[in-house]
Design an enzyme around this catalytic site. Structure first.
Site, mmCIF file in Angstrom:
data_model
loop_
_atom_site.group_PDB
_atom_site.id
_atom_site.type_symbol
_atom_site.label_atom_id
_atom_site.label_comp_id
_atom_site.label_asym_id
_atom_site.label_seq_id
_atom_site.Cartn_x
_atom_site.Cartn_y
_atom_site.Cartn_z
ATOM 1 N N THR A 185 -25.606 -57.410 19.638
ATOM 2 C CA THR A 185 -25.704 -58.476 20.635
ATOM 3 C C THR A 185 -27.019 -59.236 20.507
ATOM 4 O OG1 THR A 185 -24.274 -57.322 22.161
ATOM 5 C CG2 THR A 185 -25.918 -58.753 23.157
ATOM 6 N N ASP A 216 -21.545 -55.621 29.410
ATOM 7 C CA ASP A 216 -22.628 -56.019 30.315
ATOM 8 C C ASP A 216 -23.164 -57.420 30.035
ATOM 9 O OD1 ASP A 216 -23.589 -54.921 27.838
ATOM 10 O OD2 ASP A 216 -25.617 -55.001 28.658
ATOM 11 N N THR A 236 -29.284 -55.107 25.387
ATOM 12 C CA THR A 236 -28.341 -54.768 24.316
ATOM 13 C C THR A 236 -28.151 -53.262 24.296
ATOM 14 O OG1 THR A 236 -27.945 -54.684 21.936
ATOM 15 C CG2 THR A 236 -30.244 -54.809 22.629
HETATM 16 N N1 ASP Z 1 -23.889 -54.607 25.274
HETATM 17 C C1 ASP Z 1 -22.826 -55.052 24.416
HETATM 18 C C2 ASP Z 1 -21.494 -54.682 25.014
HETATM 19 O O1 ASP Z 1 -21.351 -53.582 25.485
HETATM 20 C C3 ASP Z 1 -22.894 -54.452 23.062
HETATM 21 C C4 ASP Z 1 -24.153 -54.735 22.324
HETATM 22 O O2 ASP Z 1 -25.234 -54.752 22.925
HETATM 23 O O3 ASP Z 1 -24.055 -54.937 21.101
HETATM 24 O O4 ASP Z 1 -20.585 -55.472 24.929
#
Ligand code: ASP
Length: 318
Positions: A185, A216, A236
């Site tokens: 992310t 999130d 993230t």
């Molecule tokens: N937080 C993101 C999600 O759960 C994933 C990520 O941080 O890559 O969709």
């Protein structure tokens, strides 16, 4: 007048120097530098933190190395469903989208929700209808197809698991090349010369995700939050745990109600509360005085920051 400052992330996770090639490392660093420069050029000329956040995130969304926009991971049905949110610390205005397909820059669509609708969060078909109405640029499947992401999906399907971007269950070929487990992310936090804070986050979510799963990144207060009185945060990590911990708002609350510093608040949330429930990941944080904290409880986090009159900082490993 204040000094400006900004920070970005390109995901956290098991990112080990021992398994990284010099070429890959350079590509990631260049990607982070380009995004910092995009945001900084706006701040430098007196532009808003909000514009800087959007601009830096667009750079990262257009870079296939990161799990957002081009480079977004595949869902179970072979599509790309993207989540994003953006918030203005000056007036607590916010916009977010979840589960959109084909939209080139989800962060700009999140901004449009804030500026051109009376809502905060639009999802799925409604968000796509809205995107067409505001003439958001779309791209075809070919644009979003990245072989590595496709291989990840096949592997996740075999084990019937849901993979957080590059997890340890990824194909060997992928691990050999990248040697990492990461949440790719992207996000940005910025403070402008007028003293306003802003934050934004954009993601493809998790490989093999099903049934309209939303992480999130599009939830204000969980993955993104900005308030001029406290801080700007973009997260993230494992989204479900970040939602349950209301991570971004929790940091703001610790500052507002307990008078903690940005660093103290981040340490409690990232290094203690999240760890206790198994919430792997990290975040970028910036307060109204221009202090920057980039905490993570994983092995690494792609991150960069820049304060006015200071050298750029770029970090990957612990
Ligand atoms: N937080 C993101 C999600 O759960 C994933 C990520 O941080 O890559 O969709």
């Amino acid at each position: 007048m204040n000094n400006y400052a900004l920070a970005i992330h390109g995901g956290a996770g098991t990112i080990l120097q021992s398994t990284m090639t010099p070429e890959k490392e350079l590509a990631y660093k260049n990607g982070l530098q380009d995004a910092i420069e995009a945001g900084e050029s706006i701040l430098k000329s007196g532009g808003s933190a909000f514009d800087a956040v959007e601009s830096a995130i667009i750079q990262l969304e257009n870079n296939p190395l990161f799990n957002a926009g081009k480079g977004a991971v595949f869902t179970n049905t072979g599509t790309h469903e993207m989540d994003a949110s953006i918030m203005n610390g000056k007036d607590l205005m916010a916009g977010a989208i979840a589960g959109v397909q084909g939209v080139k820059n989800p962060i700009s669509l999140a901004r449009a929700v804030m500026e051109k609708s009376e809502h905060v969060l639009l999802t799925g078909n409604g968000a796509m209808e809205f995107a067409k109405k505001v003439n958001a640029p779309f791209e075809n499947e070919e644009y979003f197809f990245v072989q590595l992401r496709y291989d990840q999906l096949q592997q996740a399907k075999q084990s019937n698991s849901m993979i957080l971007d590059h997890t340890e269950d990824n194909p060997d070929s992928y691990r050999e090349e990248h040697g990492e487990k990461k949440f790719g992310t992207v996000g940005c936090v910025a403070l402008d010369l007028q003293g306003n804070l802003a934050a934004g986050t954009s993601t493809g979510g998790m490989t093999n995700k099903k049934f309209g799963r939303v992480g999130d990144s599009s939830i204000i207060g969980a993955g993104t939050y900005a308030n001029n009185n406290t801080c700007a945060i973009s997260c993230t990590g494992h989204g479900e745990l970040f939602i349950r911990s209301v991570v971004a708002y929790d940091i703001s609350c610790l500052m507002e109600y307990k008078n903690l510093s940005l660093k103290e608040a981040c340490d409690i949330v990232v290094m203690d509360k999240l760890v206790k429930i198994g919430g792997e990941g990290g975040l970028i944080a910036l307060d109204a005085k221009g202090n920057i904290v980039l905490p993570f409880n994983s092995d690494g986090m792609y991150r960069a920051s820049k304060k006015q009159n200071e050298e750029i900082f770029i970090g990957i490993y612990k």
